[in-house]
Design an enzyme around this catalytic site. Structure first.
Site, PDB file in Angstrom:
ATOM      1  N   LEU A 113       0.935  -0.962   0.212  1.00  0.00           N
ATOM      2  CA  LEU A 113      -0.195  -0.573   0.001  1.00  0.00           C
ATOM      3  C   LEU A 113       1.236   1.446  -0.177  1.00  0.00           C
ATOM      4  O   LEU A 113       1.952   1.609   1.020  1.00  0.00           O
ATOM      5  CB  LEU A 113      -0.851  -0.015   1.490  1.00  0.00           C
ATOM      6  CG  LEU A 113      -2.401  -1.009   1.314  1.00  0.00           C
ATOM      7  CD1 LEU A 113      -2.110  -1.384   2.842  1.00  0.00           C
ATOM      8  CD2 LEU A 113      -2.932  -1.547   0.348  1.00  0.00           C
ATOM      9  N   ASN A 114       0.857   2.016  -1.408  1.00  0.00           N
ATOM     10  CA  ASN A 114       1.414   3.097  -1.544  1.00  0.00           C
ATOM     11  C   ASN A 114       1.277   4.319  -1.369  1.00  0.00           C
ATOM     12  O   ASN A 114       1.860   5.127  -2.703  1.00  0.00           O
ATOM     13  CB  ASN A 114       2.247   2.135  -2.731  1.00  0.00           C
ATOM     14  CG  ASN A 114       3.726   3.747  -2.279  1.00  0.00           C
ATOM     15  OD1 ASN A 114       4.037   3.622  -1.689  1.00  0.00           O
ATOM     16  ND2 ASN A 114       4.457   4.029  -4.091  1.00  0.00           N
ATOM     17  N   GLY A 115       0.020   4.618  -0.980  1.00  0.00           N
ATOM     18  CA  GLY A 115      -0.691   5.454  -1.641  1.00  0.00           C
ATOM     19  C   GLY A 115      -0.694   6.631  -0.490  1.00  0.00           C
ATOM     20  O   GLY A 115      -1.171   8.135  -0.617  1.00  0.00           O
ATOM     21  N   GLY A 116       0.769   6.705   0.878  1.00  0.00           N
ATOM     22  CA  GLY A 116       0.915   7.562   1.737  1.00  0.00           C
ATOM     23  C   GLY A 116       1.586   8.805   1.027  1.00  0.00           C
ATOM     24  O   GLY A 116       3.063   8.120   0.711  1.00  0.00           O
ATOM     25  N   LYS A 127       5.947   8.600   0.728  1.00  0.00           N
ATOM     26  CA  LYS A 127       6.502   7.675   2.213  1.00  0.00           C
ATOM     27  C   LYS A 127       7.472   6.895   1.713  1.00  0.00           C
ATOM     28  O   LYS A 127       8.456   6.978   2.425  1.00  0.00           O
ATOM     29  CB  LYS A 127       5.123   7.623   3.657  1.00  0.00           C
ATOM     30  CG  LYS A 127       5.914   7.647   4.223  1.00  0.00           C
ATOM     31  CD  LYS A 127       4.717   7.446   5.607  1.00  0.00           C
ATOM     32  CE  LYS A 127       5.960   7.045   6.307  1.00  0.00           C
ATOM     33  NZ  LYS A 127       4.548   6.353   7.685  1.00  0.00           N
ATOM     34  N   GLN A 190      -5.737   3.738  -7.153  1.00  0.00           N
ATOM     35  CA  GLN A 190      -6.573   3.611  -5.691  1.00  0.00           C
ATOM     36  C   GLN A 190      -7.410   4.903  -7.089  1.00  0.00           C
ATOM     37  O   GLN A 190      -6.941   5.840  -7.350  1.00  0.00           O
ATOM     38  CB  GLN A 190      -6.605   4.516  -4.404  1.00  0.00           C
ATOM     39  CG  GLN A 190      -6.045   3.209  -3.478  1.00  0.00           C
ATOM     40  CD  GLN A 190      -5.561   4.335  -2.108  1.00  0.00           C
ATOM     41  OE1 GLN A 190      -4.588   4.930  -2.244  1.00  0.00           O
ATOM     42  NE2 GLN A 190      -6.473   4.049  -1.057  1.00  0.00           N
ATOM     43  N   ASN A 251       1.323  -2.451   4.481  1.00  0.00           N
ATOM     44  CA  ASN A 251       1.681  -0.864   4.160  1.00  0.00           C
ATOM     45  C   ASN A 251       3.207  -1.393   4.279  1.00  0.00           C
ATOM     46  O   ASN A 251       3.803  -2.113   4.733  1.00  0.00           O
ATOM     47  CB  ASN A 251       1.278  -1.097   5.450  1.00  0.00           C
ATOM     48  CG  ASN A 251      -0.167  -0.582   5.875  1.00  0.00           C
ATOM     49  OD1 ASN A 251      -0.822  -1.053   5.373  1.00  0.00           O
ATOM     50  ND2 ASN A 251      -0.633   0.024   7.312  1.00  0.00           N
ATOM     51  N   ASP A 253       5.341   0.559   4.924  1.00  0.00           N
ATOM     52  CA  ASP A 253       6.387   1.311   6.095  1.00  0.00           C
ATOM     53  C   ASP A 253       5.813   0.545   6.783  1.00  0.00           C
ATOM     54  O   ASP A 253       6.727   1.028   8.355  1.00  0.00           O
ATOM     55  CB  ASP A 253       5.650   2.912   6.603  1.00  0.00           C
ATOM     56  CG  ASP A 253       3.736   2.899   7.497  1.00  0.00           C
ATOM     57  OD1 ASP A 253       3.042   1.275   7.901  1.00  0.00           O
ATOM     58  OD2 ASP A 253       3.692   3.889   7.839  1.00  0.00           O
ATOM     59  N   LYS A 396       6.091   5.597  10.906  1.00  0.00           N
ATOM     60  CA  LYS A 396       5.048   6.200  11.635  1.00  0.00           C
ATOM     61  C   LYS A 396       5.504   7.709  11.996  1.00  0.00           C
ATOM     62  O   LYS A 396       4.517   8.847  11.345  1.00  0.00           O
ATOM     63  CB  LYS A 396       3.766   6.042  12.457  1.00  0.00           C
ATOM     64  CG  LYS A 396       2.697   4.527  12.264  1.00  0.00           C
ATOM     65  CD  LYS A 396       2.322   4.928  10.619  1.00  0.00           C
ATOM     66  CE  LYS A 396       2.048   3.986  10.442  1.00  0.00           C
ATOM     67  NZ  LYS A 396       1.454   3.143   8.872  1.00  0.00           N
TER      68      LYS A 396
END
Length: 508
Positions: A113-116, A127, A190, A251, A253, A396
């Protein structure tokens, strides 16, 4: 209009209140539909189909949002999950590995998941492009891990990145540097949904553009969107056609989320012959994890319950470590065939998370989101696996970053493992104050990362810097009050110390 007055008078009858609400709801849905149609007409022809899919998806979500009211779980129905529905990792590991590990690996696709964005750590851009360890970024480490698997077992495990419109362009630019790695890398996006005004519930956006003043009008709707967007991208069908059977989702991260061969073997060769469609890795709560979603039994199915869904009166009970001992790491193993089946039946049911935001101009909006793990109740034969804490190592904050950059961990083929020199396998508690929030400030304040092998607890507050080769042991608390500054000298060894006041070390 007269029909409305007629409806009003009907609404005055005894079950009128709910009928009246229904009328309002239909009016609202109609208004939103009109607004979305207006927005769609502004889409350039090459983006039309894509935008239409996004806006249709949003309309479905909005429809569900209007139907649901209040906390979505009935607390009385929540039960502890039955013993066999959450298996200890040790039991799964004890089964060992088959001889044909390669053929098992060739059924796997890794999805990150690389949307942030890196905004919470003071960084621009995705990120995943923040340096974490010896100049390696989250993305570098991920590629190294999978390349190592492919080389070791002579397999072809692909990496798929789920980007958002915030991260897609920057991520694609950087992917060229992996052209010669032994990993095929795919990306998909997404959805892009419109934020809605908190009062009117109508979209803030007036057209499809998302630059200039329109930047804040759109949002990626949480990682629960993976099912629809992965399906819509065509990648799901591509991988099924290639004979792939499971995705491992995590995730980007979470540095602990590496491909685990024992879990994969359990999926492909289940002991009872019945395959799981969905496996969620959970781990034991510590005091720091009171907010994480927990697995419960609800109406005969495993169900993920997040803190936002809990009625106010039960929030403390939800946070208690005694009743709900585990939480979701968001490392998930999901059957591709099951995703295809459920997506085509429109049967993936995820609770809506209502996320309130205030835009730069002060406008209050809400964005409707869903979470990937919440779909567990829609899959057949789902399972929780209670994994060691080492599989949950999220970065985080810069406090987390300090831990993973330190000698507490050693790096091997892209995987971080706790150093064998540490006597207790628990991670120290680190709290860096607001002067360390941004990565560049944090890096400036440490001339080198301290030795933390024997650290239990570190709290730093105020204007503090660390010289080279500092060693921290036991509990160390360093507090510089307003206007003071503390420079920890090079080579200092602090063991069970509280440092406060003013300590300046200036070059002579």
């Amino acid at each position: 209009p007269s029909y409305f007055i007629e409806d009003l008078s009907k609404a005055m009858s005894q079950d009128g209140a709910s009928q009246f609400q229904e009328v309002i709801r239909q009016e609202l849905e109609l208004s939103v539909k009109k607004e979305l149609e207006k927005i769609l007409t502004t889409a350039p022809s090459h983006e039309f189909e894509h935008t239409k899919k996004d806006l249709d998806g949003f309309r479905k979500l909005f429809h569900r949002f209007l139907q649901e009211k209040g906390p979505s779980v009935d607390w009385g129905k929540i039960q502890r999950p039955p013993e066999d529905s959450i298996q200890p990792y040790e039991k799964i590991k004890a089964r060992g590995l088959p001889d044909n590990i390669s053929s098992v690996l060739n059924k796997l696709v890794v999805v990150k998941l690389n949307g942030g964005l890196g905004t919470s750590m003071g960084c621009k851009g995705p990120k995943s492009l923040i340096g974490v360890r010896n100049e390696n970024t989250f993305l570098d480490l991920t590629v190294q891990q999978i390349e190592h698997l492919n080389k070791t077992y002579n397999t072809d495990v692909p990496l798929v990145l789920m980007n958002s419109f915030n991260t897609d362009e920057d991520t694609k630019k950087i992917l060229q540097k992996y052209n010669h790695c032994r990993v095929k890398i795919y990306t998909f996006n997404q959805s892009r949904y419109p934020r809605i005004n908190k009062e009117s519930l109508l979209p803030v956006a007036k057209d499809v553009s998302y630059s200039g003043e329109n930047t804040e009008a759109w949002y990626p709707p949480g990682h629960g969107d993976i099912y629809a967007s992965f399906y819509n991208s065509g990648l799901l069908d591509t991988f099924i056609a290639e004979g792939k059977e499971y995705i491992f989702v995590s995730n980007i991260d979470n540095l602990g989320a590496t491909v685990d061969l024992y879990i994969l073997n359990h999926l492909m060769n289940p002991p009872n012959g019945k395959r799981c469609e969905f496996v969620m890795e959970v781990t034991n709560k510590t005091r720091a994890d009171v907010k994480g979603g927990t697995l419960t039994q609800y109406e005969g199915k495993l169900r993920l319950v997040e803190i936002a869904q809990v009625p106010k009166a039960h929030v403390d009970e939800f946070k208690s470590v005694s009743k709900f001992k585990i939480f979701n790491t968001n490392n998930l193993w999901i059957s591709l065939a099951a995703v295809k089946r459920l997506q085509e039946q429109n049967a993936i049911d995820m609770e809506i998370i209502v996320n309130p935001k205030t835009l730069d101009g002060g406008l209050n909006v809400i964005q409707l989101e869903t979470a990937v793990g919440a779909a567990i109740k829609s899959f057949e034969n789902s399972l929780g696996i209670n994994v060691p804490r080492s599989r949950f190592l999220p970065v985080k904050t810069t406090s987390d970053l300090l831990l993973v950059m330190s000698n507490l961990y050693s790096l091997n083929a892209g995987s971080l493992t706790m150093s064998e020199k540490r006597e207790f396998p628990t991670v120290p508690l680190v709290k860096l104050g607001s002067s360390f929030t941004k990565v560049q400030d944090y890096l400036r304040r440490f001339e080198s990362i301290p030795d933390m092998l024997e650290l239990d607890h570190l709290t730093v507050s105020g204007d503090v810097t660390f010289g080279k080769n500092v060693s921290l042991k036991g509990t160390v608390i360093i507090i510089a009050n307003h206007g003071d500054r503390i420079d920890i000298p090079p080579g200092a060894v602090l063991e069970n110390k509280i440092v406060s006041g003013n300590l300046r070390i200036l070059d002579h």
